[in-house]
Design an enzyme around this catalytic site. Structure first.
Site, PDB file in Angstrom:
ATOM      1  N   ALA A  19      35.857  36.428  45.342  1.00 25.67           N
ATOM      2  CA  ALA A  19      35.397  37.126  46.545  1.00 25.67           C
ATOM      3  C   ALA A  19      33.892  37.355  46.548  1.00 25.67           C
ATOM      4  CB  ALA A  19      36.127  38.460  46.673  1.00 25.67           C
ATOM      5  N   LEU A  21      32.065  39.768  45.163  1.00 25.18           N
ATOM      6  CA  LEU A  21      31.861  41.156  45.582  1.00 25.18           C
ATOM      7  C   LEU A  21      30.825  41.907  44.765  1.00 25.18           C
ATOM      8  CD1 LEU A  21      35.642  42.013  45.909  1.00 25.18           C
ATOM      9  CD2 LEU A  21      34.044  41.776  47.807  1.00 25.18           C
ATOM     10  N   SER A  22      30.447  41.361  43.607  1.00 31.85           N
ATOM     11  CA  SER A  22      29.724  42.169  42.629  1.00 31.85           C
ATOM     12  C   SER A  22      28.217  41.926  42.682  1.00 31.85           C
ATOM     13  CB  SER A  22      30.267  41.887  41.224  1.00 31.85           C
ATOM     14  OG  SER A  22      29.810  42.851  40.324  1.00 31.85           O
ATOM     15  N   GLY A  24      24.643  42.057  41.707  1.00 32.77           N
ATOM     16  CA  GLY A  24      24.086  42.220  40.374  1.00 32.77           C
ATOM     17  C   GLY A  24      24.736  41.302  39.358  1.00 32.77           C
ATOM     18  N   ASN A  25      25.889  40.699  39.717  1.00 31.74           N
ATOM     19  CA  ASN A  25      26.589  39.741  38.862  1.00 31.74           C
ATOM     20  C   ASN A  25      26.344  38.356  39.437  1.00 31.74           C
ATOM     21  OD1 ASN A  25      28.502  38.010  37.696  1.00 31.74           O
ATOM     22  ND2 ASN A  25      29.991  39.646  37.407  1.00 31.74           N
ATOM     23  N   ARG A 138      36.048  47.911  42.420  1.00 34.73           N
ATOM     24  CA  ARG A 138      36.414  48.270  41.048  1.00 34.73           C
ATOM     25  C   ARG A 138      36.847  49.725  40.944  1.00 34.73           C
ATOM     26  NH1 ARG A 138      34.831  44.952  36.126  1.00 34.73           N
ATOM     27  NH2 ARG A 138      37.039  45.527  35.983  1.00 34.73           N
ATOM     28  N   GLU A 174      31.330  52.425  33.077  1.00 38.47           N
ATOM     29  CA  GLU A 174      31.797  51.036  33.117  1.00 38.47           C
ATOM     30  C   GLU A 174      32.647  50.658  31.900  1.00 38.47           C
ATOM     31  OE1 GLU A 174      30.921  48.646  35.777  1.00 38.47           O
ATOM     32  OE2 GLU A 174      30.591  50.597  36.720  1.00 38.47           O
ATOM     33  N   HIS A 250      26.093  44.386  32.753  1.00 38.02           N
ATOM     34  CA  HIS A 250      26.683  45.168  31.660  1.00 38.02           C
ATOM     35  C   HIS A 250      26.014  44.778  30.348  1.00 38.02           C
ATOM     36  CE1 HIS A 250      30.607  45.496  34.169  1.00 38.02           C
ATOM     37  NE2 HIS A 250      29.955  46.641  34.234  1.00 38.02           N
ATOM     38  N   CYS A 369      34.585  39.916  28.331  1.00 39.15           N
ATOM     39  CA  CYS A 369      35.036  40.691  29.497  1.00 39.15           C
ATOM     40  C   CYS A 369      36.549  40.801  29.533  1.00 39.15           C
ATOM     41  CB  CYS A 369      34.556  40.026  30.790  1.00 39.15           C
ATOM     42  SG  CYS A 369      32.819  40.290  31.180  1.00 39.15           S
TER      43      CYS A 369
END
Length: 445
Positions: A19, A21-22, A24-25, A138, A174, A250, A369
């Site tokens: 998706a 959605l993150s 920063g990732n 999340r 997190e 992270h 992860c």
């Protein structure tokens, strides 16, 4: 008493999708909206779990969450039958709908922070689910994560479970992705490293400017209190704001630790030497191996692209350490060359094993992860739900379960299909019976 570190990998769910959605990732954003293969993703994860089991490691399975999250959509005002909720949400609020379909719970490094009994005042293993407040998709996870963990670690004599921290970014947590533990032996007292991105109550302190710092210092402090940790066995280090702005969302994207090893990029932290000195001081007579990777050898961009540091550093039964790396590390010339040189350095790491976890990598998560680490004793292992531990029989059962319930390909448009929701709930209901979890999902309650 025998002691070891167990890995509990997230089982990829039947609605695994990309998706994007993150924020920063980088990996997540770059593969947004591509078609995914839930069946392939689940089997890749199972293959990794079985391989670690075959190496003699204690390996467990952590169940996925239900997606699409119909209960979240109803809370946001969508009503009627499940089919109508899906149709209306996809049509009227597509971004919200995608968030409620997220596959992110597969990354169980974000499920919780875990402190072993050797560190805690009451000599129990403590679990605090991460609230993951920085991303709406999340933030839907912690209640179900807590339910699943309680069903797995269900003996109050050995395990203590806490509610997730307040749902507010001042206490953004997190989980284990920003936490690692050093020790000489897994069963003894260790030093727990809590890594944070910013101070929530002091805007004058350093913080990133492009991408969000998801984890706060205040959240770290709260977890140490809940877990009854001794100040002499805690170290706090701040992520380098510049490295967060380069896509290191992270700490486990830029550093990884195990026992007396910290493998990290030179840009990972602020005040690096001060933090390393404190770790060594608190480790006492146990000599730490701080393995620094220079930018000249591997850039931050390459580290993020290959997830060099989102690898698992494990101690094998014969006592030597190995790195569990994604095949992307092998395919990158500079990273592969570095890893080849690493095993010949004077450190406990003597081997690199490569695994294909591309379905996870494309969604923004590597081998580290996918797993939640729990250091435990043999007695504590015997006290947990034995049905979640990997074995030849469970591996066979779960592969058959995936073949029975998972689709080979899934597009974004498929997520609004009511039949997919029925298929997913049928699969998860059967999974809770296989793993003897009881009713952990909202639809079962």
């Amino acid at each position: 008493m025998k002691h070891f570190e167990a890995n509990f990998d997230g089982l990829v769910g039947p609605t695994h999708n990309y998706a994007g959605l993150s924020f920063g990732n980088v990996a997540s954003l770059s593969n947004a909206k591509e078609s995914s293969s839930p069946r392939q993703a689940a089997k890749q994860g199972l293959q990794k779990m079985k391989a670690l089991h075959d190496m003699g490691m204690v390996q467990g399975v952590l169940a996925p969450q239900e997606r699409p999250d119909i209960f979240a959509l109803r809370r946001l005002g969508f009503s009627g039958s499940d089919a109508k909720v899906l149709e209306d949400a996809a049509k009227k609020a597509p971004q919200v709908f995608r968030a409620c379909c997220s596959a992110s719970s597969m990354w169980t490094a974000n499920a919780a922070t875990v402190s072993p009994s050797g560190d805690t005042a009451d000599n129990k293993i403590h679990f605090t689910p991460a609230n993951l407040t920085n991303k709406y998709h999340r933030s839907l996870e912690p209640v179900t994560s807590g339910n699943i963990l309680k069903a797995m670690f269900n003996d109050e004599k050995h395990f203590a479970h806490h509610q997730h921290l307040p749902d507010n970014e001042h206490f953004g947590d997190e989980g284990a992705a920003n936490h690692t533990r050093f020790c000489s032996e897994y069963g003894g007292a260790g030093v727990e490293l809590f890594v944070f991105g910013r101070y929530a109550f002091d805007a004058s302190k350093p913080a990133p400017t492009k991408f969000p710092a998801r984890h706060t210092f205040e959240a770290c402090e709260a977890v140490t209190r809940l877990h009854q940790l001794n100040d002499n066995n805690i170290v706090y280090m701040q992520q380098n704001p510049n490295v967060i702005d380069q896509g290191v969302f992270h700490n486990d994207v830029i550093a990884v630790g195990n026992q007396n090893v910290l493998f990290y990029h030179e840009q990972a932290f602020l005040n690096t030497q001060q933090g390393l000195d404190e770790i060594q001081r608190k480790m006492g007579d146990t000599q730490m191996h701080f393995i620094k990777v220079d930018t000249a050898d591997v850039s931050v961009e390459e580290a993020v692209k290959t997830y060099l540091f989102n690898t698992q550093v494990i101690t094998l039964p014969d006592g030597h350490m190995a790195i569990i790396a994604p095949t992307e590390c092998e395919e990158n010339e500079r990273v592969h060359a570095y890893l080849q040189s690493l095993v010949n350095m004077n450190t406990p790491i003597k081997e690199v094993k490569y695994f294909d976890v591309k379905q996870s990598m494309r969604n923004g998560g590597g081998p580290a992860c996918l797993r939640l680490r729990v250091a435990m004793t043999e007695q504590e292992k015997n006290a947990l739900n034995q049905n979640v531990l990997m074995s030849e029989a469970l591996f066979s059962t779960l592969n058959s379960w995936v073949d029975k319930h998972y689709r080979d390909a899934l597009s974004e448009n498929d997520l609004r299909d009511p039949q997919l929701l029925i298929e997913s709930r049928t699969a998860l209901d059967e999974l809770t019976q296989i793993l003897k979890l009881g009713s952990v999902y909202p639809f079962q309650l």
